[in-house]
Design a protein around this motif. Sequence first.
Motif, PDB file in Angstrom:
ATOM      1  N   UNK A 172     -32.516 -22.136  21.314  1.00  0.00           N
ATOM      2  CA  UNK A 172     -33.393 -21.604  20.268  1.00  0.00           C
ATOM      3  C   UNK A 172     -32.575 -20.999  19.120  1.00  0.00           C
ATOM      4  N   UNK A 173     -33.111 -21.129  17.916  1.00  0.00           N
ATOM      5  CA  UNK A 173     -32.511 -20.477  16.753  1.00  0.00           C
ATOM      6  C   UNK A 173     -33.610 -19.746  16.008  1.00  0.00           C
ATOM      7  N   UNK A 174     -33.240 -18.710  15.303  1.00  0.00           N
ATOM      8  CA  UNK A 174     -34.206 -17.950  14.523  1.00  0.00           C
ATOM      9  C   UNK A 174     -33.850 -18.109  13.054  1.00  0.00           C
ATOM     10  N   UNK A 175     -34.841 -18.497  12.258  1.00  0.00           N
ATOM     11  CA  UNK A 175     -34.642 -18.712  10.841  1.00  0.00           C
ATOM     12  C   UNK A 175     -35.657 -17.866  10.093  1.00  0.00           C
ATOM     13  N   UNK A 176     -35.191 -17.141   9.080  1.00  0.00           N
ATOM     14  CA  UNK A 176     -36.070 -16.328   8.254  1.00  0.00           C
ATOM     15  C   UNK A 176     -36.085 -16.933   6.852  1.00  0.00           C
ATOM     16  N   UNK A 177     -37.179 -17.530   6.491  1.00  0.00           N
ATOM     17  CA  UNK A 177     -37.303 -18.183   5.186  1.00  0.00           C
ATOM     18  C   UNK A 177     -38.277 -17.375   4.348  1.00  0.00           C
TER      19      UNK A 177
END
Length: 191
Positions: A172-177
């Motif tokens: 899993x990766x966390x991306x904040x856009x």
Amino acid sequence: NGSGIAPENYEGLTAKYHTSKLATFEDLQSVTSFGFRGEAISSLCELSGSFVVTTRTAGQPVATKLTYDRRGKLISQEPAAHPVGTTVTLIDLFSPLPVRRQDLLRHAKKHYAKALRALQAYAVVASGVRLSVSQTDSKGKRSSVLSTQGAGKLGGAVANVFGAKFFQELQPIKVDIRDDDDEGGGDGGDG
């Protein structure tokens, strides 16, 4: 959207430039399904030897098998066994266009792989849609190639498309856009 086609839409289903899902221009903003629109179905009728739609809504006790001619005219309706939803069947794709059909047959593996990749992509991004793809061999034996449950979970869709072992290997990766209009967004400049 998996809810079937209402009987009042059977005749217009294959009409050019027709859709029962859009009544106003603003309705384009709220499209939530992958249903055919505009002249897609009429084009498929023109390009196939046989075009059959089997559909059932939740309010119908039995499904209806609809057969259309090349011009999109409804030529027969008959009761059929089918769950709620719609199945579209094209038989002898490009038979009315011999040169195009010959190209399809000559490059069948390439065209098949391209279509399957597109359906796999839809299956992953539309995790709430049940998708089933099968192929029929030269002896008439049908086998499942792709099947998703439509449970609405991205992980489940990925596992259905690429296999459970593949899914277990993912990290899993966390991306904040953020949009440029968000606080702290933008290019960091002074203004």
